[in-house]
Design a protein around this motif. Structure first.
Motif, PDB file in Angstrom:
ATOM      1  N   PHE A  22       0.825  -1.206   0.000  1.00 52.07           N
ATOM      2  CA  PHE A  22       0.000   0.000   0.000  1.00 52.07           C
ATOM      3  C   PHE A  22       0.864   1.262   0.000  1.00 52.07           C
ATOM      4  O   PHE A  22       1.990   1.248   0.502  1.00 52.07           O
ATOM      5  CB  PHE A  22      -0.919   0.007   1.228  1.00 52.07           C
ATOM      6  CG  PHE A  22      -1.610  -1.311   1.454  1.00 52.07           C
ATOM      7  CD1 PHE A  22      -2.607  -1.740   0.591  1.00 52.07           C
ATOM      8  CD2 PHE A  22      -1.245  -2.135   2.505  1.00 52.07           C
ATOM      9  CE1 PHE A  22      -3.239  -2.967   0.776  1.00 52.07           C
ATOM     10  CE2 PHE A  22      -1.870  -3.355   2.710  1.00 52.07           C
ATOM     11  CZ  PHE A  22      -2.865  -3.779   1.846  1.00 52.07           C
ATOM     12  N   ASN A  23       0.295   2.343  -0.506  1.00 51.33           N
ATOM     13  CA  ASN A  23       0.967   3.643  -0.469  1.00 51.33           C
ATOM     14  C   ASN A  23       0.851   4.289   0.897  1.00 51.33           C
ATOM     15  O   ASN A  23       1.523   5.271   1.179  1.00 51.33           O
ATOM     16  CB  ASN A  23       0.386   4.586  -1.537  1.00 51.33           C
ATOM     17  CG  ASN A  23       0.711   4.113  -2.931  1.00 51.33           C
ATOM     18  OD1 ASN A  23       1.767   3.544  -3.170  1.00 51.33           O
ATOM     19  ND2 ASN A  23      -0.209   4.334  -3.858  1.00 51.33           N
ATOM     20  N   THR A  24      -0.028   3.745   1.743  1.00 50.99           N
ATOM     21  CA  THR A  24      -0.217   4.259   3.091  1.00 50.99           C
ATOM     22  C   THR A  24       0.151   3.169   4.095  1.00 50.99           C
ATOM     23  O   THR A  24       0.269   1.999   3.745  1.00 50.99           O
ATOM     24  CB  THR A  24      -1.689   4.677   3.316  1.00 50.99           C
ATOM     25  OG1 THR A  24      -2.522   3.531   3.111  1.00 50.99           O
ATOM     26  CG2 THR A  24      -2.106   5.787   2.362  1.00 50.99           C
ATOM     27  N   SER A  25       0.289   3.570   5.328  1.00 50.94           N
ATOM     28  CA  SER A  25       0.639   2.619   6.382  1.00 50.94           C
ATOM     29  C   SER A  25      -0.499   1.642   6.656  1.00 50.94           C
ATOM     30  O   SER A  25      -1.671   2.005   6.618  1.00 50.94           O
ATOM     31  CB  SER A  25       0.970   3.375   7.670  1.00 50.94           C
ATOM     32  OG  SER A  25       1.195   2.472   8.734  1.00 50.94           O
ATOM     33  N   SER A  26      -0.124   0.412   6.944  1.00 55.46           N
ATOM     34  CA  SER A  26      -1.075  -0.599   7.414  1.00 55.46           C
ATOM     35  C   SER A  26      -0.558  -1.172   8.736  1.00 55.46           C
ATOM     36  O   SER A  26      -0.778  -2.328   9.060  1.00 55.46           O
ATOM     37  CB  SER A  26      -1.257  -1.706   6.369  1.00 55.46           C
ATOM     38  OG  SER A  26      -0.020  -2.340   6.096  1.00 55.46           O
ATOM     39  N   LEU A  31      -5.604   0.873  10.408  1.00 57.10           N
ATOM     40  CA  LEU A  31      -5.007   1.312   9.141  1.00 57.10           C
ATOM     41  C   LEU A  31      -5.015   0.191   8.106  1.00 57.10           C
ATOM     42  O   LEU A  31      -5.288   0.428   6.929  1.00 57.10           O
ATOM     43  CB  LEU A  31      -3.576   1.817   9.369  1.00 57.10           C
ATOM     44  CG  LEU A  31      -3.443   3.127  10.133  1.00 57.10           C
ATOM     45  CD1 LEU A  31      -1.972   3.405  10.452  1.00 57.10           C
ATOM     46  CD2 LEU A  31      -4.067   4.285   9.369  1.00 57.10           C
ATOM     47  N   GLN A  34      -8.511  -0.201   6.734  1.00 60.06           N
ATOM     48  CA  GLN A  34      -8.805   0.871   5.773  1.00 60.06           C
ATOM     49  C   GLN A  34      -8.120   0.601   4.435  1.00 60.06           C
ATOM     50  O   GLN A  34      -8.737   0.743   3.379  1.00 60.06           O
ATOM     51  CB  GLN A  34      -8.360   2.224   6.326  1.00 60.06           C
ATOM     52  CG  GLN A  34      -9.216   2.731   7.451  1.00 60.06           C
ATOM     53  CD  GLN A  34      -8.638   3.989   8.097  1.00 60.06           C
ATOM     54  OE1 GLN A  34      -7.690   4.589   7.600  1.00 60.06           O
ATOM     55  NE2 GLN A  34      -9.216   4.380   9.225  1.00 60.06           N
ATOM     56  N   ALA A  35      -6.861   0.218   4.481  1.00 62.72           N
ATOM     57  CA  ALA A  35      -6.103  -0.029   3.247  1.00 62.72           C
ATOM     58  C   ALA A  35      -6.715  -1.176   2.437  1.00 62.72           C
ATOM     59  O   ALA A  35      -6.715  -1.145   1.209  1.00 62.72           O
ATOM     60  CB  ALA A  35      -4.644  -0.332   3.575  1.00 62.72           C
ATOM     61  N   ASN A 130       3.373  -1.686   5.470  1.00 64.98           N
ATOM     62  CA  ASN A 130       2.441  -1.307   4.408  1.00 64.98           C
ATOM     63  C   ASN A 130       2.140  -2.499   3.489  1.00 64.98           C
ATOM     64  O   ASN A 130       2.041  -2.343   2.284  1.00 64.98           O
ATOM     65  CB  ASN A 130       2.978  -0.122   3.603  1.00 64.98           C
ATOM     66  CG  ASN A 130       4.221  -0.472   2.801  1.00 64.98           C
ATOM     67  OD1 ASN A 130       5.005  -1.334   3.186  1.00 64.98           O
ATOM     68  ND2 ASN A 130       4.385   0.183   1.670  1.00 64.98           N
TER      69      ASN A 130
END
Length: 161
Positions: A22-26, A31, A34-35, A130
């Motif tokens: 993902f480009n965002t944190s997991s 989180l 959401q991802a 991520n």
């Protein structure tokens, strides 16, 4: 990188290409949910505890918490989480990316908690903060090399699907 170690490890089942990055944190259950666009309970979080001269990793559902009484009955000692430094030392992964795959330390035991069994698919991390992969509970159990299914959690909803 740790995710590369997991990718190499998962090659033996031909699923290395199924790892999602993902480009965002997991790095947290919320989180990661959401991802992945799933409910938090489907996130298979890996918790790490001290055990004699090693550690125990327990993979649980995202909505579950360790029940100290059940833990003590199962393992004969009080649940004491590892420090971030100990987690890295034992597992090779940093907090937020800890997973039950490619653990090369023979002082680490992996267990899977029954809180996961209510789902057809769950999502553990893959060595980075991520990443994740979708697996059935049977696949998670096999690929993690878990010793056995255990019941050491509370506060999860058995009816949730």
């Amino acid at each position: 990188m740790a995710i590369d170690k997991v990718r190499e490890y998962l090659k033996q089942w031909g699923i290395e290409g199924e790892i999602q990055e993902f480009n965002t944190s997991s790095a947290t259950v919320e989180l990661a949910a959401q991802a992945l666009n799933v409910i938090p309970a489907r996130i298979a979080k890996t918790l790490s505890f001290k055990h004699e001269d090693g550690c125990i990793l327990i993979v649980t559902a995202g909505d579950a918490r360790i029940d100290n009484g059940k833990y003590k009955k199962e393992f004969g000692l009080k649940a004491k989480m590892l420090t971030p430094e100990e987690v890295l030392e034992y597992t090779g992964y940093e907090i937020g990316g800890v997973c039950p795959f490619a653990i090369e330390n023979d002082k680490v035991e992996v267990y899977t908690d029954i809180s996961l069994k209510r789902f057809d698919q769950v999502y553990p991390a893959c060595g980075s903060s991520n990443s994740a992969i979708g697996l059935s509970c049977d696949e998670l159990y096999e690929y993690s090399g878990a010793y056995r299914w255990i019941d050491v959690c509370k506060d999860w909803d058995e009816e949730l699907e």
